[in-house]
Write an enzyme that holds these catalytic residues in place. Structure first.
Site, PDB file in Angstrom:
ATOM      1  N   ASP A  94       2.258   1.803  83.979  1.00 51.19           N
ATOM      2  CA  ASP A  94       0.945   2.310  84.389  1.00 51.19           C
ATOM      3  C   ASP A  94       0.997   3.352  85.504  1.00 51.19           C
ATOM      4  O   ASP A  94       0.039   4.078  85.725  1.00 51.19           O
ATOM      5  CB  ASP A  94       0.041   1.145  84.838  1.00 51.19           C
ATOM      6  CG  ASP A  94       0.606   0.366  86.030  1.00 51.19           C
ATOM      7  OD1 ASP A  94       1.689   0.724  86.529  1.00 51.19           O
ATOM      8  OD2 ASP A  94      -0.027  -0.616  86.446  1.00 51.19           O
ATOM      9  N   HIS A  95       2.118   3.465  86.225  1.00 43.11           N
ATOM     10  CA  HIS A  95       2.166   4.299  87.429  1.00 43.11           C
ATOM     11  C   HIS A  95       2.640   5.732  87.194  1.00 43.11           C
ATOM     12  O   HIS A  95       2.456   6.580  88.075  1.00 43.11           O
ATOM     13  CB  HIS A  95       3.106   3.656  88.465  1.00 43.11           C
ATOM     14  CG  HIS A  95       2.425   2.695  89.389  1.00 43.11           C
ATOM     15  ND1 HIS A  95       1.746   1.582  88.938  1.00 43.11           N
ATOM     16  CD2 HIS A  95       2.312   2.682  90.748  1.00 43.11           C
ATOM     17  CE1 HIS A  95       1.265   0.924  90.001  1.00 43.11           C
ATOM     18  NE2 HIS A  95       1.589   1.579  91.086  1.00 43.11           N
ATOM     19  N   ASP A 159       3.572  -5.405  93.096  1.00 32.70           N
ATOM     20  CA  ASP A 159       2.510  -4.466  93.422  1.00 32.70           C
ATOM     21  C   ASP A 159       1.568  -5.173  94.376  1.00 32.70           C
ATOM     22  O   ASP A 159       1.258  -6.353  94.192  1.00 32.70           O
ATOM     23  CB  ASP A 159       1.765  -4.015  92.167  1.00 32.70           C
ATOM     24  CG  ASP A 159       0.802  -2.883  92.472  1.00 32.70           C
ATOM     25  OD1 ASP A 159       1.168  -1.707  92.248  1.00 32.70           O
ATOM     26  OD2 ASP A 159      -0.318  -3.163  92.941  1.00 32.70           O
ATOM     27  N   ARG A 441      -7.855   2.063  98.132  1.00 38.42           N
ATOM     28  CA  ARG A 441      -7.230   2.675  99.311  1.00 38.42           C
ATOM     29  C   ARG A 441      -7.701   4.111  99.471  1.00 38.42           C
ATOM     30  O   ARG A 441      -7.972   4.795  98.490  1.00 38.42           O
ATOM     31  CB  ARG A 441      -5.698   2.676  99.181  1.00 38.42           C
ATOM     32  CG  ARG A 441      -5.122   1.296  99.326  1.00 38.42           C
ATOM     33  CD  ARG A 441      -3.653   1.281  99.673  1.00 38.42           C
ATOM     34  NE  ARG A 441      -3.288  -0.126  99.778  1.00 38.42           N
ATOM     35  CZ  ARG A 441      -2.345  -0.724  99.072  1.00 38.42           C
ATOM     36  NH1 ARG A 441      -1.602  -0.015  98.247  1.00 38.42           N
ATOM     37  NH2 ARG A 441      -2.113  -2.002  99.209  1.00 38.42           N
ATOM     38  N   SER A 636       1.020  -0.471 100.139  1.00 38.38           N
ATOM     39  CA  SER A 636       1.731  -0.818  98.916  1.00 38.38           C
ATOM     40  C   SER A 636       2.889  -1.785  99.165  1.00 38.38           C
ATOM     41  O   SER A 636       3.419  -1.894 100.265  1.00 38.38           O
ATOM     42  CB  SER A 636       2.275   0.466  98.286  1.00 38.38           C
ATOM     43  OG  SER A 636       3.288   0.198  97.360  1.00 38.38           O
ATOM     44  N   ARG A 638       5.752  -1.316  97.832  1.00 42.83           N
ATOM     45  CA  ARG A 638       6.961  -0.571  97.448  1.00 42.83           C
ATOM     46  C   ARG A 638       8.129  -0.849  98.392  1.00 42.83           C
ATOM     47  O   ARG A 638       8.069  -0.573  99.583  1.00 42.83           O
ATOM     48  CB  ARG A 638       6.663   0.924  97.340  1.00 42.83           C
ATOM     49  CG  ARG A 638       6.339   1.609  98.631  1.00 42.83           C
ATOM     50  CD  ARG A 638       5.789   3.008  98.400  1.00 42.83           C
ATOM     51  NE  ARG A 638       4.473   2.964  97.794  1.00 42.83           N
ATOM     52  CZ  ARG A 638       3.557   3.910  97.925  1.00 42.83           C
ATOM     53  NH1 ARG A 638       3.805   4.992  98.631  1.00 42.83           N
ATOM     54  NH2 ARG A 638       2.371   3.805  97.349  1.00 42.83           N
TER      55      ARG A 638
END
Length: 747
Positions: A94-95, A159, A441, A636, A638
């Site tokens: 999806d990213h 995520d 965000r 995030s 990440r």
């Protein structure tokens, strides 16, 4: 557990058994959060349990990974040498889909550009037993809600918006890839025992007020770090006025207050959603165990907030931070006072936070009224469906066409502009402008890489109304629009079905089952690839204190994971550690000169980009640290924001405070996340100083480390640095990383 996994089952009986063991030990009523978390303890009889202090060893039910973080997670899993994942796991593409021309064209382009990465994830999934959702299937959190979340589940996802699943009564927590690897390897997952913040909802939602306004209001109360170390648990009579997908919206954006996760108690709205998404059998089973899926009467919350939904007004938060809350009725005046642009250039609805059938229906209800008076959007307008199922259903039921008629462009079923995957053409970088979104965000430059874009977050229906009016000064509750016939009219509050009257249209089949026999499956990573790179183990601690550490950068103010490891165009390097390290801290503001991506090289005395300076230090054997401010690493999940500094030679990150996920990610990669015992000591350190960290030979939980600040004039100061390491995490540091430690234990 899911019709995609017919051999994996829900174990409410084990949940019940564990809850009863813990209840007997604690001898008090339990919150819902405690029931689900403690119900998944590896050792419910022996585990120390103290909110805010103990480290719990948990057994999550499943793992979910989005494609940008799955690359590094699967590379780490491959490094572990294990043959198969130990729990049900999925990958969701999806990213990596950039919004440019519209859904179908953008999807075709993404498949072409990202073919190497998609092939890697598909083959790695097939080899190691991980389900693979192809590009175009939708956003991870919507797919989880539709297919995998259920009341009482403990799910971890790579995520930060994984808490979306709390809308279905699950404890769903965002983590870094290394945490996911632990769970996929069958190792108990560690989590600091969360505190529990109760949010009691009274009254009921009506009119223009939406579920999004609940979390916008709560964000204004708690701020971006007010939920750190806690689960936010919604309860009270107002809960029943919120749809299941509305509850998911609230839980999703709970990530913006730093919460570990958020959750709602099981009720009839969840049962209705489960049934409509083909899981009536799960709803019936949940009914049997309902006492374990709601809080006990008289349970204790560490903090209690009350929100009267009947009095709650529509809100809009921003710009530049998601906790700057304004009632929609007041934002225009505030914008005029602050000098924020009033004209709205683009309105964007959708994202993992607000792309449900109900969201699209309420937006279409607003659009229909404008169209009836001959109006279209004054602002540009985009629509992002949350999943292929949502896209197909809103096409069938006419919502998508209504939104197109208003002037909207339907984008691919993907994250798109919400995460910076937006090829924006209407402004130049540096041009001051305003956008309104239904996203979660709004950090500086997050959506379009333009630091002058003032982004505001609100509900999809308010975005739609504001895009029609074209200005922040418009309040749909009181203000009038003028139709093409010259007559004034007021938009009525939108009303829409929470679920389709018929069945959902599943759309195209976008799921790849892992094969039963994967022995012949190969996973190829080319040594010359610019997108993927096999991982080399990080070096072990040498057993000595850290002497004469150079300060790479002393960060001023907010430093999110977007500042540390930018997304947008950098997403393509998420599987290649060395290449993505070229974005290290390029968004952070250097206190020495007030600039981003400009730091002094201590050897040459020249100013240059942060990554280049870090590489210079690494090449010359100079170890370094970062000095940060409050809530360092918010945003995030990440883990690249931890992997990159480790790869380029960092040894410690010293701040006033950390966001939860980032602090854990740093520990996993063998770095030292440390906090000033006295936050005022931040002011004692200057970018030209050198630091020595002492006490590592006697590194123990709860014992501060000493830091000697060496100033260029020869003077020294000693300060104390706190940490939250437990024994297991100290072993990660000594081994060089959590993955190194896992291999040591295997051997």
């Amino acid at each position: 557990m899911s019709h995609f996994e017919p051999n994996e089952y829900i174990h409410y009986d084990l949940l019940e058994k564990n809850i009863n063991i813990v209840r007997k030990r604690l001898n008090r009523p339990l919150t819902l959060s405690e029931k689900i978390v403690y119900g998944h303890l590896d050792d419910p009889a022996g585990q120390e349990i103290e909110r805010g202090k103990s480290y719990l060893r948990l057994r999550p039910d499943r793992v979910a990974m989005q494609d940008a973080t799955a690359q590094m997670a699967m590379l780490q899993f491959i490094s572990s040498g294990l043959p198969k994942v130990a729990v049900p796991s999925t990958i969701h593409c999806d990213h990596l889909i950039e919004a440019q021309l519209g859904g179908e064209k953008d999807l075709r382009r993404a498949k072409d550009i990202n073919q190497e990465v998609y092939n890697f994830l598909a083959t790695a999934g097939a080899k190691y037993g991980v389900g693979f959702w192809k590009p175009g299937s939708g956003i991870i959190h919507q797919i989880i809600l539709e297919n995998y979340a259920y009341p009482g589940v403990l799910l971890i996802g790579t995520d930060s918006h994984t808490p979306n699943g709390g809308g279905l009564g699950g404890i769903c927590i965002g983590v870094g890839g290394a945490d996911a690897v632990d769970v996929m390897a069958g190792i108990p997952w560690e989590l600091k025992c969360p505190k529990v913040i109760g949010v009691k909802l009274t009254g009921s939602l009506s009119g223009w007020t939406s579920p999004k306004d609940v979390i916008l209001k709560v964000a204004g109360i708690l701020t971006v770090k007010g939920g750190t170390g806690a689960i936010v648990e919604y309860h009270g009579p107002g809960v029943d006025s919120i749809s299941c997908t509305g509850m998911a919206t609230i839980c999703n954006m709970g990530a913006e207050i730093g919460a570990t996760t958020s959750v709602f108690p099981y009720n009839h709205r969840m049962k209705k959603y489960l049934s409509k998404t083909g899981r009536a059998d799960i709803a019936n089973l949940a009914d049997e165990f309902k006492d374990h899926l709601v809080p006990d009467p008289g349970c204790h919350y560490d903090q209690l907030i009350e929100v009267n939904l009947s009095e709650l007004k529509p809100h809009i938060n921003g710009p530049f931070t998601p906790d700057l809350a304004h009632p929609v009725a007041e934002v225009g005046k505030v914008a005029e006072k602050e000098g924020w642009p009033l004209d709205i250039r683009v309105g964007l609805i959708g994202s993992c936070t607000n792309s449900s059938y109900e969201d699209m229906g309420r937006s279409a209800a607003v659009a229909k009224q404008a169209l009836a008076h001959g109006l279209k959007c004054k602002s540009q307008f985009t629509i992002t469906p949350g999943s292929e199922q949502i896209r197909a259903t809103i096409e069938r039921d006419g919502y998508a066409q209504i939104l197109r008629d208003l002037g909207g462009i339907v984008l691919a079923n993907a994250c798109g502009p919400c995460i910076g995957q937006w090829d924006r053409k209407d402004i130049k970088k540096g041009e001051k402008n305003t956008i309104v979104t239904s996203y979660n965000r709004n950090f500086t430059g997050r959506n379009d890489a333009n630091p002058e874009t003032h982004a505001f977050v609100t509900s999809p229906e308010i975005v739609t109304a504001l895009a029609i009016a074209g200005t922040l000064k418009f309040n749909p509750e009181t203000d009038y629009l003028t139709g093409t016939d010259g007559k004034k009219f007021k938009l009525e509050a939108p009303d829409a079905d929470e679920l389709p009257k018929g069945e959902f249209d599943p759309g195209q089949d976008t799921y790849q089952h892992p094969p039963k026999d994967s022995s012949g499956q190969h996973v190829d990573v080319s040594p010359t690839s610019q997108r993927l790179q096999l991982l080399e183990p990080f070096d072990k601690w040498d057993g000595k204190d850290l002497e004469d550490l150079q300060i790479l950068i002393k960060v001023k103010g907010k430093c999110t994971t977007d500042h540390i490891s930018a997304a947008g165009p950098w997403l393509k390097f998420r599987g290649h550690l060395d290449n993505i390290s070229n974005n290290l801290l390029i968004g952070a503001i250097n206190i020495e000169n007030g600039k981003a991506n400009s730091v002094r090289n201590a050897v040459t005395q020249e100013f240059g980009p942060v990554p280049d300076t870090a590489r210079y230090y690494k090449k010359h054997g100079i170890r370094w640290v970062v000095i940060g401010d409050e809530n360092y690493g918010e945003g995030s999940s990440r883990e690249h924001a931890a992997l990159e500094p480790r790869h380029l030679g960092a040894r410690a990150i010293i701040t006033k405070s950390f966001a939860r996920i980032h602090e854990t990610n740093l520990k996993k990669q063998g770095l030292l996340p440390l906090t000033f015992a006295d936050p005022a000591d931040y002011n004692k350190i200057h970018p030209v100083d050198k630091l020595t960290i002492q006490g590592l030979k006697d590194f123990t939980p709860g014992k501060p480390l000493k830091c000697i600040i060496k100033h260029p004039n020869g003077t020294q100061e000693t300060i104390l640095l706190n940490h939250t390491f437990n024994e297991t995490q100290i072993e990660w540091f000594r081994a060089g990383s959590a993955l190194n430690r896992m291999k040591e234990l295997q051997q």
